[in-house]
Scaffold this motif. Structure first.
Motif, PDB file in Angstrom:
ATOM      1  N   THR A 257      -7.631   0.634  14.717  1.00  0.00           N
ATOM      2  CA  THR A 257      -6.555   1.623  14.741  1.00  0.00           C
ATOM      3  C   THR A 257      -5.212   0.901  14.756  1.00  0.00           C
ATOM      4  N   ARG A 258      -4.151   1.651  14.677  1.00  0.00           N
ATOM      5  CA  ARG A 258      -2.801   1.089  14.704  1.00  0.00           C
ATOM      6  C   ARG A 258      -2.575   0.251  15.977  1.00  0.00           C
TER       7      ARG A 258
ATOM      8  N   SER B  40      -3.236   1.302   0.915  1.00  0.00           N
ATOM      9  CA  SER B  40      -2.986  -0.057   1.405  1.00  0.00           C
ATOM     10  C   SER B  40      -3.542  -1.070   0.428  1.00  0.00           C
ATOM     11  N   GLY B  41      -2.987  -2.287   0.477  1.00  0.00           N
ATOM     12  CA  GLY B  41      -3.552  -3.370  -0.325  1.00  0.00           C
ATOM     13  C   GLY B  41      -4.446  -4.274   0.503  1.00  0.00           C
ATOM     14  N   GLU B  42      -4.607  -3.974   1.796  1.00  0.00           N
ATOM     15  CA  GLU B  42      -5.295  -4.923   2.689  1.00  0.00           C
ATOM     16  C   GLU B  42      -6.732  -5.200   2.282  1.00  0.00           C
ATOM     17  N   TYR B  43      -7.379  -4.218   1.694  1.00  0.00           N
ATOM     18  CA  TYR B  43      -8.802  -4.352   1.359  1.00  0.00           C
ATOM     19  C   TYR B  43      -9.025  -4.800  -0.088  1.00  0.00           C
ATOM     20  N   ARG B  44      -7.920  -5.030  -0.809  1.00  0.00           N
ATOM     21  CA  ARG B  44      -8.081  -5.505  -2.191  1.00  0.00           C
ATOM     22  C   ARG B  44      -8.254  -7.019  -2.184  1.00  0.00           C
ATOM     23  N   SER B  45      -8.282  -7.604  -3.374  1.00  0.00           N
ATOM     24  CA  SER B  45      -8.436  -9.053  -3.441  1.00  0.00           C
ATOM     25  C   SER B  45      -7.354  -9.635  -4.342  1.00  0.00           C
TER      26      SER B  45
ATOM     27  N   PRO C 178      -2.505   2.744   9.291  1.00  0.00           N
ATOM     28  CA  PRO C 178      -3.961   2.868   9.170  1.00  0.00           C
ATOM     29  C   PRO C 178      -4.435   4.184   9.787  1.00  0.00           C
ATOM     30  N   TYR C 179      -5.272   4.891   9.059  1.00  0.00           N
ATOM     31  CA  TYR C 179      -5.716   6.219   9.476  1.00  0.00           C
ATOM     32  C   TYR C 179      -6.304   6.187  10.888  1.00  0.00           C
TER      33      TYR C 179
ATOM     34  N   THR D 271       8.997  -7.661   7.792  1.00  0.00           N
ATOM     35  CA  THR D 271       8.124  -7.151   8.845  1.00  0.00           C
ATOM     36  C   THR D 271       6.781  -6.861   8.202  1.00  0.00           C
ATOM     37  N   ILE D 272       5.762  -7.517   8.702  1.00  0.00           N
ATOM     38  CA  ILE D 272       4.413  -7.211   8.216  1.00  0.00           C
ATOM     39  C   ILE D 272       3.715  -6.491   9.362  1.00  0.00           C
ATOM     40  N   SER D 273       3.447  -5.207   9.140  1.00  0.00           N
ATOM     41  CA  SER D 273       2.877  -4.435  10.246  1.00  0.00           C
ATOM     42  C   SER D 273       1.435  -4.062   9.958  1.00  0.00           C
ATOM     43  N   ASN D 274       0.777  -3.562  10.985  1.00  0.00           N
ATOM     44  CA  ASN D 274      -0.610  -3.091  10.878  1.00  0.00           C
ATOM     45  C   ASN D 274      -1.574  -4.176  10.411  1.00  0.00           C
TER      46      ASN D 274
END
Ligand SMILES: *[C@@H]1O[C@H](CO)[C@@H](O)[C@H](O)[C@H]1NC(C)=O
Ligand SMILES: *[C@@H]1O[C@H](CO)[C@@H](O)[C@H](O)[C@H]1NC(C)=O
Ligand SMILES: *[C@@H]1O[C@H](CO)[C@@H](O)[C@H](O)[C@H]1NC(C)=O
Ligand SMILES: *[C@@H]1O[C@H](CO)[C@@H](O)[C@H](O)[C@H]1NC(C)=O
Length: 662
Positions: free
Chosen positions: A362-363, A266-271, A351-352, A419-422
């Motif tokens: 969680t999802r 995922s890129g969610e935790y990057r900057s 997400p795991y 669609t942006i999910s999670n």
């Protein structure tokens, strides 16, 4: 007595035996006698923790939580046995009054088993800030998850700061692995970015194996162990990758038939959003996941934490994946293809569901947002293949420098749907940009995402900046300088990987070609005659006049106007793909007049780092009609700073607009 059932069992066994050679000719996880089993945790004299699932056996220092060994297949340790730091998290930080940043390897002080079951083990090495000035004011909880029947290790970190803690600058957070140099020689960053690599020793300038180049990260290999690398350049920045493409990279040992991969699902935790560039793998052999850095953006990156500011962020999990192919045939293909397949599986599983920390939703605890993006530049059209994402509230484009929050990006489909999910619960702005159009999109309302929410925005419209019809344009609005003239590399400092490659710009030293191409006079571009892919140098750099003396350069754009609206206001749309300690001055028709526009811009250093872009900037400059002439006009673009080779700009796109007729 032999029953029918037993005969049937024998027959099945026999059939399986027949099938075995087929199974082994496939790239396999090669369990080799070791059977997948529930992971065990063992503590050795309070000094080490060993987690073993029968496939990988991972040794951690206790309570520091550094990975000191990974046993896999026949390899006792895939990590570098000659170094103390082999697999670790680290962070650079700086107190307000300190000049030099300090590197902290985030050694834990407390070991805990978080979960242990048939399916998995999750362990924690944590450190709570003790109030001392020798440690970064930060609580860190490093987690490692080892699952049954899984060929690798998951790791994530929970970083937290209390509001009353001292002001601090945290510029870099990453996970690094140093691999066994006797085994890993082949590096893979992408399908078309993989090669046999020189060794760390080959980079040694003191032993006469290498010569230093313009900065310490780049060396010329003058006497490498393997002569095939002679007169090549080695520079880790040649292997940088944009976050959106940075999902898997690593190394292959052709000696041991083993691959070692870092997977970022995922890129969610990057900057810094999807086109932020980060280092990947490089000589060492080293492989990294960078969560926060200033690379290719510079000091505009939001890395300062003020007193009163609280922060908490979960970085990861990332997956360290090991694979092997006992056939040893065409490993560069089989192990890489298998690593990509595994990456798809990790992305799918995101997400795991197996992460123990309640800080990782969680999802079911996340939300979804859908909509359709349009772009309205003279006429309304669906914005196909545009980047659109949620990031912390701010100005349009602020996601480029954001490090503190989470970001969720996707691309619209051909007809603009997205669609942006999670998405983690929280308050965001919806941002985006569209290939072929200038400027940054920001949806007017804040978006509040709650657990399970399904937000449908229907139609959102991006109105790119425009004040009037186009008179002429140079380049393509794509936030890079890719479409311009990129010269050939020097024979004695090239990287053969990028010969005849779409990413020619990754070669070392291309900036110096400007002085050769324009030894006395600067670049002049004539609208309607010149061709930007041949006549517009990819970077507006300084000119080297002798030794280490550089001078500013002034580029000209020459264009004809059959008619001028003297009372009207024209607009120069000037989009930059990169700027590094530059001072850009824009003048019309008089090289020595007071500049119409003058600004110090950027510290992204993308010229020296072979990025074809750094941070994006757009300037819409008002041009009073009285500055223009009927007939031939000239725009002077002067980059007036010239301390060395690396002050400069890359243009993304330039457009002159007539006064509005509306
Ligand atoms: C182990 O994992 C492999 C690959 O993911 C799978 O095919 C196999 O069924 C798994 N075995 C067990 C015992 O879960
Ligand atoms: C784009 O997505 C929309 C909504 O999911 C779908 O109806 C449409 O068929 C997609 N268009 C293309 C070209 O894939
Ligand atoms: C460059 O690559 C193209 C496409 O793969 C190939 O057709 C061409 O022969 C290559 N040229 C050189 C000089 O290697
Ligand atoms: C500009 O140059 C490129 C590359 O040489 C070429 O492909 C393109 O056709 C040229 N464009 C025009 C308008 O001549």
């Amino acid at each position: 007595m032999i029953s029918q059932k037993t005969i049937a069992s024998w027959m099945i066994c026999f059939l399986l035996l027949l099938l075995l050679p087929i199974a082994f000719s496939e790239p396999t996880r090669n369990l080799k006698g070791t059977s997948a089993r529930a992971p065990t945790v063992q503590q050795i004299r309070n000094k080490e923790v060993i987690v073993d699932n029968g496939i990988v056996r991972v040794t951690f220092s206790n309570p520091e939580g550094l990975i000191t060994g990974i046993k896999y297949n026949e390899i006792g340790n895939v990590l570098n046995p000659y170094l103390r730091a082999r697999g670790y998290w680290d962070i650079t930080w700086q107190r307000e009054n300190n000049i030099l940043p300090t590197l902290d390897r985030i050694e834990g002080t407390n070991f805990r088993i978080i979960t242990q079951s048939e399916e998995q083990v999750e362990i924690s090495f944590s450190r709570t800030w003790n109030g001392g000035s020798d440690h970064i004011p930060l609580n860190v909880d490093k987690r490692y998850i080892i699952r049954t029947n899984t060929s690798g290790i998951y790791t994530y970190g929970i970083f937290e700061r209390q509001p009353e803690w001292p002001e601090v600058e945290m510029g870099l957070i990453r996970v690094a692995f140093k691999l066994n140099p006797d085994r890993f020689h082949y590096m893979v960053v992408a399908d078309n970015r993989q090669r046999q690599m020189p060794t760390d020793d080959d980079r040694d300038i003191h032993s006469g194996r290498a010569k230093p180049l313009a900065y310490k990260e780049a060396v010329q290999l003058t006497n490498p162990h393997n002569q095939m690398f002679k007169n090549q350049v080695d520079d880790k920045y040649q292997y940088s990758c944009e976050v959106k493409d940075n999902k898997v990279h690593g190394w292959i040992s052709t000696k041991s038939n083993v691959g070692f991969w870092l997977i970022s699902p995922s890129g969610e935790y990057r900057s810094g959003g999807p086109v932020k560039q980060e280092l990947t793998s490089h000589v060492g052999p080293t492989t990294l996941t960078t969560f926060i850095s200033q690379h290719y953006v510079g000091q505009d990156m939001e890395t300062r934490y003020k007193t009163g500011e609280a922060w908490k962020k979960v970085l990861g999990p990332v997956f360290i994946y090991l694979n092997s192919d006992s056939t040893g045939n065409n490993l560069q293909h089989s192990l890489w293809e298998d690593a990509k397949r595994q990456t798809e599986q990790e992305v799918e599983a995101w997400p795991y569901g197996f992460v123990a920390s309640s800080d990782f939703p969680t999802r079911q605890e996340r939300g979804t947002i859908t909509g359709r993006l349009f772009v309205n530049d003279r006429f309304l059209a669906p914005a196909g293949y545009a980047y659109i994402g949620l990031a912390p509230p701010g100005e349009a484009g602020s996601w480029q420098t954001n490090t503190k929050g989470y970001q969720f990006w996707t691309q619209t489909n051909e007809t603009g749907y997205f669609t942006i999910s999670n998405v983690r619960p929280g308050t965001y702005n919806l941002y985006g940009w569209v290939h072929g159009f200038i400027g940054d999109f920001k949806y007017q309302n804040l978006v509040n995402v709650a657990a399970g929410s399904e937000i449908c925005l229907d139609r959102v419209v991006f109105q790119p900046p425009r004040n009037g019809p186009t008179l002429w344009e140079i380049g393509v609005p794509d936030r890079t300088a890719r479409e311009y003239f990129v010269p050939e590399p020097y024979q004695n400092t090239m990287n053969p990987l990028y010969l005849n490659h779409t990413d020619k710009f990754r070669q070392y030293g291309l900036w110096q070609r400007y002085t050769e191409l324009y030894p006395n006079h600067d670049l002049v571009y004539t609208v309607g005659v010149s061709n930007y892919s041949q006549d517009w140098f990819y970077a507006h750099v300084t000119r080297n006049i002798y030794g280490s003396t550089y001078v500013p350069t002034t580029w000209q754009i020459v264009f004809e106007l059959p008619y001028v609206n003297w009372r009207g206001s024209y607009t120069l749309q000037l989009a930059l793909a990169s700027a590094a300690r530059a001072n850009l001055q824009v003048r019309f028709n008089n090289e020595y007049s007071r500049p119409l526009f003058s600004e110090g811009i950027g510290r992204d250093n993308a010229i020296a780092r072979h990025g074809i872009h750094g941070a994006y900037h757009l300037y819409s400059i008002d041009v009073p009609g009285r500055l223009l002439r009927t007939g031939t006009n000239t725009i002077y673009l002067r980059q007036s700073k010239a301390v060395g080779a690396f002050e400069g700009l890359m243009y993304d796109y330039i457009r002159l607009e007539e006064p509005s007729t509306a």
